[in-house]
Design a protein around this motif. Sequence first.
Motif, PDB file in Angstrom:
ATOM      1  N   SER A 198      -7.491   4.695  -2.133  1.00 51.86           N
ATOM      2  CA  SER A 198      -6.737   5.899  -1.768  1.00 51.86           C
ATOM      3  C   SER A 198      -5.365   5.529  -1.235  1.00 51.86           C
ATOM      4  O   SER A 198      -4.379   6.226  -1.485  1.00 51.86           O
ATOM      5  CB  SER A 198      -7.528   6.689  -0.719  1.00 51.86           C
ATOM      6  N   SER A 199      -5.304   4.411  -0.495  1.00 51.58           N
ATOM      7  CA  SER A 199      -4.025   3.887  -0.014  1.00 51.58           C
ATOM      8  C   SER A 199      -4.234   2.439   0.418  1.00 51.58           C
ATOM      9  O   SER A 199      -5.353   1.958   0.519  1.00 51.58           O
ATOM     10  CB  SER A 199      -3.476   4.723   1.151  1.00 51.58           C
ATOM     11  N   TYR A 206      -7.636   1.931   2.413  1.00 49.83           N
ATOM     12  CA  TYR A 206      -8.470   3.109   2.577  1.00 49.83           C
ATOM     13  C   TYR A 206      -9.056   3.493   1.215  1.00 49.83           C
ATOM     14  O   TYR A 206      -8.381   3.380   0.193  1.00 49.83           O
ATOM     15  CB  TYR A 206      -7.653   4.303   3.086  1.00 49.83           C
ATOM     16  N   GLU A 253      -2.698  -1.836   0.231  1.00 50.38           N
ATOM     17  CA  GLU A 253      -2.227  -2.793  -0.759  1.00 50.38           C
ATOM     18  C   GLU A 253      -3.176  -3.978  -0.874  1.00 50.38           C
ATOM     19  O   GLU A 253      -3.685  -4.480   0.122  1.00 50.38           O
ATOM     20  CB  GLU A 253      -0.824  -3.309  -0.402  1.00 50.38           C
ATOM     21  N   LYS A 282      -1.545  -3.618  -8.226  1.00 54.24           N
ATOM     22  CA  LYS A 282      -1.256  -2.278  -8.720  1.00 54.24           C
ATOM     23  C   LYS A 282      -0.443  -2.347 -10.007  1.00 54.24           C
ATOM     24  O   LYS A 282       0.590  -3.016 -10.069  1.00 54.24           O
ATOM     25  CB  LYS A 282      -0.488  -1.495  -7.647  1.00 54.24           C
TER      26      LYS A 282
END
Length: 236
Positions: A54-55, A8, A57, A66
């Motif tokens: 926003s979210s 997202y 992986e 990340k």
Amino acid sequence: MIQIENLYKKFGRNQVLSNLDLDIHGSGIFAVLGPNGSGKTTLIKCILGMVVPSSGEIKVQGSTIKKNWKYRQEINYLPQIANFPGNLKVKELIRMIKDLRQKDSMEEDLIKLFGLDPFLDKKLSTLSGGTKQKVNIVLTFMFDCPLIILDEPTSGLDPASLIKLKELLLKEKNKGKTILITTHIMQFVEEMSDEIVYLLEGNIFFKGTVEQLKSKTNQTDFEHAIAAIATQTSDA
């Protein structure tokens, strides 16, 4: 090579990517298509770490990106618009990029391939758009990386240089590399891509080969198939 799960991305109230899942494995040329505002650029920039999701992986070569900037060393990226410092000479820019990346480079063959020898001592501000794009291509391909991401790579190229770019892409694919391309040139996509990823409103509407897209849309012509899928998505 690339695994994306439940991605997202929201800019303010604008949801650009929504619950996006994508797996790209093995060597090949993958064309990322979609209308303006579909999320193509945001998706590419998320993979590159230039935009923070926003979210969700993202994994590249099996490892999450990340807090792991080093994965970018294994990616070659050609931006749609390369804002080169106009006061630098071409050879100075090449040397600067080599110093920054600290990797073995293969620029000499590429300079010869695209006929850039006469321009090495010229300042970037004096070059035409097509010549700047050739410099952009040399900077992208002079390092040996398993993942190559190209944003509108054909922009400004003359027919002879376009043929050379196609040959270069096939050569890199045959080395086992994964190549992601965004482009609006449908003939280029049809000729070069192994798979198409079609985005709409931040999600993937279709992923497959050109022939699978033609079958899905009951079209015999690729451009009409793209137009048909765009109509289907707008009516959905």
